[in-house]
Design a protein around this motif. Structure first.
Motif, PDB file in Angstrom:
ATOM      1  N   LYS A 102      -3.611  24.448   0.951  1.00  0.00           N
ATOM      2  CA  LYS A 102      -3.234  25.279   0.080  1.00  0.00           C
ATOM      3  C   LYS A 102      -2.024  25.030  -0.741  1.00  0.00           C
ATOM      4  O   LYS A 102      -1.766  25.280  -2.029  1.00  0.00           O
ATOM      5  N   PHE A 103      -0.910  24.332  -0.179  1.00  0.00           N
ATOM      6  CA  PHE A 103       0.313  23.875  -0.589  1.00  0.00           C
ATOM      7  C   PHE A 103      -0.249  22.699  -1.846  1.00  0.00           C
ATOM      8  O   PHE A 103       0.303  22.711  -2.953  1.00  0.00           O
ATOM      9  N   ILE A 104      -0.789  21.724  -1.133  1.00  0.00           N
ATOM     10  CA  ILE A 104      -1.166  20.739  -2.380  1.00  0.00           C
ATOM     11  C   ILE A 104      -2.231  21.350  -3.533  1.00  0.00           C
ATOM     12  O   ILE A 104      -1.741  20.458  -4.569  1.00  0.00           O
ATOM     13  N   ASN A 105      -2.856  22.458  -3.203  1.00  0.00           N
ATOM     14  CA  ASN A 105      -3.732  22.670  -4.353  1.00  0.00           C
ATOM     15  C   ASN A 105      -2.706  23.322  -5.481  1.00  0.00           C
ATOM     16  O   ASN A 105      -3.010  23.074  -6.694  1.00  0.00           O
ATOM     17  N   GLN A 106      -1.549  23.969  -4.996  1.00  0.00           N
ATOM     18  CA  GLN A 106      -0.561  24.274  -5.908  1.00  0.00           C
ATOM     19  C   GLN A 106       0.056  23.387  -6.772  1.00  0.00           C
ATOM     20  O   GLN A 106       0.371  23.295  -7.844  1.00  0.00           O
ATOM     21  N   GLU A 107       0.558  22.171  -6.133  1.00  0.00           N
ATOM     22  CA  GLU A 107       1.166  21.194  -6.688  1.00  0.00           C
ATOM     23  C   GLU A 107       0.386  20.450  -7.688  1.00  0.00           C
ATOM     24  O   GLU A 107       0.984  20.102  -8.623  1.00  0.00           O
ATOM     25  N   ILE A 108      -0.997  20.274  -7.359  1.00  0.00           N
ATOM     26  CA  ILE A 108      -2.072  19.621  -8.434  1.00  0.00           C
ATOM     27  C   ILE A 108      -2.097  20.601  -9.568  1.00  0.00           C
ATOM     28  O   ILE A 108      -1.843  20.102 -10.763  1.00  0.00           O
ATOM     29  N   ASP A 109      -2.147  21.619  -9.497  1.00  0.00           N
ATOM     30  CA  ASP A 109      -2.109  22.783 -10.842  1.00  0.00           C
ATOM     31  C   ASP A 109      -0.917  22.554 -11.732  1.00  0.00           C
ATOM     32  O   ASP A 109      -1.011  22.593 -12.648  1.00  0.00           O
ATOM     33  N   LYS A 110       0.208  22.740 -10.861  1.00  0.00           N
ATOM     34  CA  LYS A 110       1.414  22.408 -11.670  1.00  0.00           C
ATOM     35  C   LYS A 110       1.622  21.126 -12.486  1.00  0.00           C
ATOM     36  O   LYS A 110       1.901  21.224 -13.524  1.00  0.00           O
ATOM     37  N   ILE A 111       1.287  20.164 -11.701  1.00  0.00           N
ATOM     38  CA  ILE A 111       1.397  18.881 -12.548  1.00  0.00           C
ATOM     39  C   ILE A 111       0.443  18.691 -13.640  1.00  0.00           C
ATOM     40  O   ILE A 111       0.667  18.181 -14.557  1.00  0.00           O
ATOM     41  N   GLN A 112      -1.072  19.088 -13.506  1.00  0.00           N
ATOM     42  CA  GLN A 112      -1.821  19.137 -14.500  1.00  0.00           C
ATOM     43  C   GLN A 112      -1.414  19.973 -15.730  1.00  0.00           C
ATOM     44  O   GLN A 112      -1.757  19.268 -16.798  1.00  0.00           O
ATOM     45  N   LYS A 113      -0.695  21.260 -15.558  1.00  0.00           N
ATOM     46  CA  LYS A 113      -0.277  21.983 -16.661  1.00  0.00           C
ATOM     47  C   LYS A 113       0.928  21.026 -17.415  1.00  0.00           C
ATOM     48  O   LYS A 113       1.051  20.908 -18.811  1.00  0.00           O
ATOM     49  N   SER A 114       1.870  20.310 -16.657  1.00  0.00           N
ATOM     50  CA  SER A 114       2.972  19.521 -17.218  1.00  0.00           C
ATOM     51  C   SER A 114       2.295  18.467 -18.098  1.00  0.00           C
ATOM     52  O   SER A 114       2.766  18.085 -19.178  1.00  0.00           O
ATOM     53  N   GLN A 115       1.424  17.788 -17.593  1.00  0.00           N
ATOM     54  CA  GLN A 115       0.817  16.757 -18.037  1.00  0.00           C
ATOM     55  C   GLN A 115       0.000  16.853 -19.346  1.00  0.00           C
ATOM     56  O   GLN A 115       0.134  16.401 -20.348  1.00  0.00           O
ATOM     57  N   THR A 117       0.869  19.509 -21.557  1.00  0.00           N
ATOM     58  CA  THR A 117       2.231  19.670 -22.528  1.00  0.00           C
ATOM     59  C   THR A 117       2.538  18.346 -23.127  1.00  0.00           C
ATOM     60  O   THR A 117       2.751  18.197 -24.264  1.00  0.00           O
ATOM     61  N   ASP A 118       2.854  17.314 -22.195  1.00  0.00           N
ATOM     62  CA  ASP A 118       3.304  15.990 -22.795  1.00  0.00           C
ATOM     63  C   ASP A 118       2.246  15.341 -23.314  1.00  0.00           C
ATOM     64  O   ASP A 118       2.667  14.608 -24.550  1.00  0.00           O
ATOM     65  N   GLN A 119       0.970  15.468 -23.202  1.00  0.00           N
ATOM     66  CA  GLN A 119      -0.117  14.701 -24.086  1.00  0.00           C
ATOM     67  C   GLN A 119       0.047  15.285 -25.297  1.00  0.00           C
ATOM     68  O   GLN A 119      -0.300  14.433 -26.147  1.00  0.00           O
ATOM     69  N   GLU A 120       0.211  16.660 -25.325  1.00  0.00           N
ATOM     70  CA  GLU A 120       0.039  17.172 -26.915  1.00  0.00           C
ATOM     71  C   GLU A 120       1.181  16.698 -27.821  1.00  0.00           C
ATOM     72  O   GLU A 120       1.158  16.346 -28.721  1.00  0.00           O
ATOM     73  N   LYS A 121       2.212  16.588 -27.093  1.00  0.00           N
ATOM     74  CA  LYS A 121       3.478  16.195 -27.747  1.00  0.00           C
ATOM     75  C   LYS A 121       3.318  14.627 -28.196  1.00  0.00           C
ATOM     76  O   LYS A 121       3.854  14.426 -29.359  1.00  0.00           O
ATOM     77  N   LEU A 122       2.795  14.010 -27.132  1.00  0.00           N
ATOM     78  CA  LEU A 122       2.630  12.404 -27.469  1.00  0.00           C
ATOM     79  C   LEU A 122       1.587  12.240 -28.811  1.00  0.00           C
ATOM     80  O   LEU A 122       1.923  11.337 -29.521  1.00  0.00           O
ATOM     81  N   GLN A 123       0.525  13.140 -29.066  1.00  0.00           N
ATOM     82  CA  GLN A 123      -0.411  12.967 -29.924  1.00  0.00           C
ATOM     83  C   GLN A 123       0.128  13.164 -31.389  1.00  0.00           C
ATOM     84  O   GLN A 123       0.031  12.574 -32.406  1.00  0.00           O
ATOM     85  N   GLN A 682       0.119   9.227 -11.283  1.00  0.00           N
ATOM     86  CA  GLN A 682       0.385   8.631 -10.030  1.00  0.00           C
ATOM     87  C   GLN A 682       0.349   9.573  -8.871  1.00  0.00           C
ATOM     88  O   GLN A 682      -0.315   9.667  -7.663  1.00  0.00           O
ATOM     89  N   ILE A 683       1.406  10.679  -9.220  1.00  0.00           N
ATOM     90  CA  ILE A 683       1.829  11.672  -8.092  1.00  0.00           C
ATOM     91  C   ILE A 683       0.380  12.397  -8.212  1.00  0.00           C
ATOM     92  O   ILE A 683      -0.130  12.855  -6.917  1.00  0.00           O
ATOM     93  N   LEU A 684      -0.394  12.685  -9.027  1.00  0.00           N
ATOM     94  CA  LEU A 684      -1.615  13.590  -8.944  1.00  0.00           C
ATOM     95  C   LEU A 684      -2.720  12.627  -8.034  1.00  0.00           C
ATOM     96  O   LEU A 684      -3.359  13.510  -7.229  1.00  0.00           O
ATOM     97  N   ASP A 685      -2.755  11.569  -8.378  1.00  0.00           N
ATOM     98  CA  ASP A 685      -3.667  10.749  -7.628  1.00  0.00           C
ATOM     99  C   ASP A 685      -3.383  10.869  -6.048  1.00  0.00           C
ATOM    100  O   ASP A 685      -4.088  10.848  -5.167  1.00  0.00           O
TER     101      ASP A 685
END
Length: 901
Positions: A102-115, A117-123, A682-685
């Motif tokens: 359960k803890f790892i699933n929460q961390e994965i969702d959090k990192i995917q959202k941050s990723q 946002t940064d991808q849109e800014k980079l484009q 890398q963290i997500l992997d």
């Protein structure tokens, strides 16, 4: 009746006869001197022999096999029990694994959202920077073009200089055209002359080789003829030497004729003595045989006397050892009691060692579990060290203080587990030392207990010796009477009177024949001494024949030598090979080949080869010269074009540089965002990999739950097999079915023995087999005597029971005969067949007249139980006891048999 090999053939024989070798020699065949083998053994050895004859070792093998299987199933059950405990502990960890998931699933969702946002800014930033990038690419392309143009200009300058150098060199060679052509034409004329001379040289060489071969053939044939002449001359000399030797031999003919006459006279005398010797030899052999038999009778009496003296000495020694043996018996009883106590203590040591091993396995499992928990806590600490991490329990975001508190608590848990591991490690070290010391103590006790069997055997042996000590005095008195009788026979030489009378008759016959072996030997020596005369007479006759042959051979050899000398003269002057050699010499002279002139022309041609190269270069340059002129003009045109293009490119680069200075550069910001996205990936992997591992662990737990039921069922089956084979070990042991079979067989053996013994002794003797007896108490502390397993044979007569050794030789043989015959019938019945033949090898010599009559009567009485009874004996009085006999006697030609019925 045969199989593929020895073993297969033996199996067919045993299956047909239903008897193996051991059963046969212990049943149907009473071997000479071995009838008392069973009776003379100790009680323990008799029981062992009976067990081997009854084939009880198969049950011992089954007991050992059942014991091995019992140990195997016991080890399997203990291993299954450990596996079940381990699986149970792993299944109990399912709750912790679910929380981690359960803890790892929460961390994965959090990192995917941050990723995202940064991808849109980079484009967005990349789109702004794309125009500047296009101008920068054009600037870079024109700079590269400018560099390429400069390299091309340098290359064109170099190519122009090379073309100018080639043109100047070609013009120089064209100016020398007439001189090069004249030298080349002169070289061609000399090459034609060299070809003609080479052909003459080849022909000259071939003729020289042919001439050399002919001369070699002439030399070879000449050597062969010379060799034949030498060989024939050597043969002639050898024949002359042989002829001289033969003449010396022929000169001795008169002397040899006289010696041959003497030889014939001595041979007549030798034949007369040989006939007389033929009559005397059987008498001498018969006399020698009788004297040998007489010496054997005396030797047997002396040996028997020595045996009686030895037995008398042994009896006195036995009586002296009785007090010492009683004391030794008490000491052995104390040792047996002490070893029994050590055996109980050894069992306790083994049980304690097994308990420590089980405790060791449990501690190892606990240590492994704590190590895995420490790794899980370390993973939690690694996640909490991330600034964006949430609480692993409530999944809420943590501020700095709360994160530090959670990390400290996790460190404390990790420290407690580490302390537990250290404590378990110390416990394991202590247990390991305990197991090692217990194993050493077990081995020491095992070494002490090895002597238990030998001590018990010694106890039984001494006890039996004490039981028999009372009968020694009776044996000593009987031996003394027999000893005096034998001494009287030896002193008066009244033994073997029949043989002594036969020797006297033979001596009288030898005196009548008056044969002198010394005269016979002298006559034989004279014949051997004069035998040389016959040999030399034969040599004289051979010498006369050989002398005639040598005269004929000498004439043939002289003729052959003259013929060979003529052939040598013809070969050197007027042979076909000599004519061929002369013809070749004439051809060489007519060829007129000058070798020196040929060598000078060849040397000049080799030195003039450079003019061929110059002529070829001249022809090539005449073709290439116009092309080189055209290439030089084309290169000059390219150089002019390159200079103009470089000027245009340099002007355009200055314009692009001015334009780039007016546009903003976002490269650093783009690199920063790309680095951040890379770290997030890398963290997500890592989190996805951990999620996969946890899902795999949950899947394995489901599989372990199914395996747990199967292992429980397998554990119950293994425990059941362990109990079954433990009971089988007890059933097949020496105290189980083996003891029961011996006790069931002995009554039948006892009844059969007494039935036969009654026939042989007129119901005077009786035998009883005893399998257990009370042991003697070694100390006053024992309330009752211990029962001992044995196989004692108690023999009774009209006067009561007494030891086997006190019976006479005839009585002992009748007892042995009864026991062996009863044992033979029993073994044959257990083998599934009946005895058809009985073989008794000797054994009658120990019987007196009455004993012999009873033994013969007993054999005749049991004859109905056998198809054939074969008794082997050397005693003449038994010849008329049996109706059918096979008599074996010696003659000069060897042993012969005579069938009597």
């Amino acid at each position: 009746m045969s199989g593929k090999g020895v073993r297969a053939t033996q199996d067919i024989i045993i299956a047909t006869l239903k008897l193996d070798y051991d059963t046969f020699i212990n049943s149907a065949y009473l071997r000479q001197g071995r009838a008392d083998e069973f009776m003379l053994r100790g009680a323990t050895d008799r029981k062992k022999v009976l067990a081997e004859l009854l084939k009880l070792e198969q049950y011992q093998h089954l007991a050992e096999k059942a014991k091995d299987l019992s140990k195997q199933y016991k080890g399997q059950s203990e291993q299954l029990k450990l596996n079940l405990d381990r699986v149970k502990q792993q299944i109990e960890e399912r709750k912790n694994i679910n929380n981690q998931q359960k803890f790892i699933n929460q961390e994965i969702d959090k990192i995917q959202k941050s990723q995202q946002t940064d991808q849109e800014k980079l484009q967005t930033i990349k789109q702004k920077n794309s125009h500047r990038q296009a101008w920068l690419e054009q600037f870079t392309w024109h700079q590269n073009k400018q560099d390429n143009l400069e390299k091309e200009a340098h290359k064109l300058d170099k190519e122009s200089a090379e073309l100018v150098h080639k043109i100047n060199k070609s013009e120089t060679l064209i100016n020398q055209e007439q001189e090069i052509t004249e030298k080349y034409e002169e070289l061609l004329i000399l090459q034609k002359q060299e070809e003609t001379l080479s052909y003459q040289f080849q022909v000259s060489q071939e003729l020289q080789q042919e001439k050399q071969k002919i001369e070699q053939e002439i030399f070879r044939k000449n050597n062969q003829l010379q060799l034949q002449i030498r060989q024939e001359k050597n043969r002639l000399e050898q024949l002359e030497d042989n002829e001289k030797d033969l003449q010396k031999i022929i000169a001795q003919s008169e002397e040899i004729k006289e010696a041959v006459g003497k030889l014939n006279d001595h041979r007549k005398r030798l034949k007369e003595l040989d006939k007389l010797q033929h009559k005397v030899t059987p008498l001498l052999k018969q006399k020698q045989t009788l004297e040998t038999e007489l010496e054997k009778i005396k030797a047997n009496l002396e040996a028997k006397l020595e045996q009686f003296e030895s037995l008398d000495t042994q009896y006195h020694q036995e009586l002296k050892k009785i007090p010492e043996r009683r004391q030794h018996l008490l000491e052995l009883d104390d040792k047996i009691q002490e070893i029994d106590n050590q055996k109980v203590y050894q069992q306790r040591v083994k049980e304690k060692a097994q308990e420590r091993k089980l405790t060791q396995e449990k501690l190892i499992v606990n240590k492994r579990n704590n190590t895995e928990k420490i790794e899980e806590l370390q993973q939690k600490i690694n996640l909490l060290n991330n600034p964006d991490s949430a609480c692993p329990l409530c999944e809420q975001e943590l501020d700095e203080n709360r994160r530090n508190n959670v990390v400290d608590k996790t460190y404390q848990q990790q420290q407690k587990l580490q302390e537990q591991i250290w404590f378990l490690q110390e416990e394991l070290s202590v247990i390991k030392r305990d197991i090692k010391s217990l194993n050493i103590e077990d081995k020491q006790l095992e070494n002490k207990l090895k002597n238990l069997g030998s001590i018990q055997q010694e106890f039984s042996r001494i006890e039996a010796q004490l039981d028999q000590a009372g009968e020694v005095k009776i044996k000593s008195k009987k031996l003394q009477k027999e000893k005096e009788s034998i001494e009287n026979l030896i002193a008066t030489e009244t033994y073997g009177m029949d043989i002594q009378n036969d020797i006297k008759i033979i001596n009288k016959r030898l005196e009548e024949l008056n044969y002198d072996e010394q005269s016979h030997g002298l006559a034989r020596g004279e014949v051997d001494r004069l035998r040389w005369a016959e040999i030399k007479q034969a040599r004289i006759e051979d010498a006369i024949r050989n002398q005639k042959k040598i005269a004929q051979q000498k004439s043939e050899i002289i003729t052959k030598i003259e013929q060979l000398e003529k052939e040598i003269t013809k070969l050197e002057t007027d042979s076909e090979l000599k004519h061929k050699s002369n013809n070749i010499e004439n051809k060489l002279k007519s060829l007129n080949y000058d070798r020196a002139y040929h060598q000078r022309i060849s040397s000049y041609i080799r030195k003039s080869q450079s003019c061929v190269v110059d002529y070829q270069k001249l022809q090539d340059i005449k073709q290439q010269y116009p092309q080189l002129k055209e290439q030089l003009e084309a290169v000059k045109l390219k150089i002019n074009n390159n200079q103009e293009e470089r000027k245009d490119t340099d002007k355009f680069i200055q314009q692009l540089s001015t334009q780039l200075e007016t546009i903003e550069d976002h490269t650093e910001e783009i690199e920063r965002l790309e680095t951040k996205l890379k770290e997030q990936r890398q963290i997500l992997d890592n989190l996805l990999a951990e999620k996969g591992r946890i899902e795999q662990s949950l899947s394995q737990l489901e599989s372990l739950k199914k395996d747990q039921e199967e292992q429980k069922e397998q554990y119950n089956q293994v425990r059941k097999q362990y109990r079954v084979y433990t009971e089988l070990t007890k059933a097949f042991s020496k105290n189980g079915i083996q003891l029961l079979m011996i006790e069931n067989v002995l009554p039948q053996l006892e009844a059969e023995t007494n039935q036969i013994l009654s026939r042989l002794t007129g119901n005077q003797f009786h035998i009883r087999f005893v399998t257990q007896r009370a042991g003697k108490s070694g100390s006053s502390r024992k309330k009752s005597a211990k029962m001992i397993d044995t196989l004692d044979i108690i023999i009774s007569d009209t006067k009561g029971s007494r030891a086997y050794e006190t019976y006479s030789g005839g009585e002992a043989f009748r007892i042995n005969f009864s026991v062996r015959l009863a044992l033979a019938k029993l073994l044959a019945q257990r083998a599934g067949t009946t005895l058809q033949m009985l073989i008794i090898d000797e054994g009658f010599g120990t019987q007196d007249t009455e004993g012999c009559e009873r033994l013969i009567a007993a054999i005749n009485a049991i004859s109905s139980d056998f198809s054939c009874i074969l008794a082997v004996t050397h005693m003449p009085r038994f010849q008329e006891a049996f109706q059918h006999r096979i008599e074996v006697y010696k003659t000069n030609q060897g042993s012969k048999i005579n069938l009597v019925s």
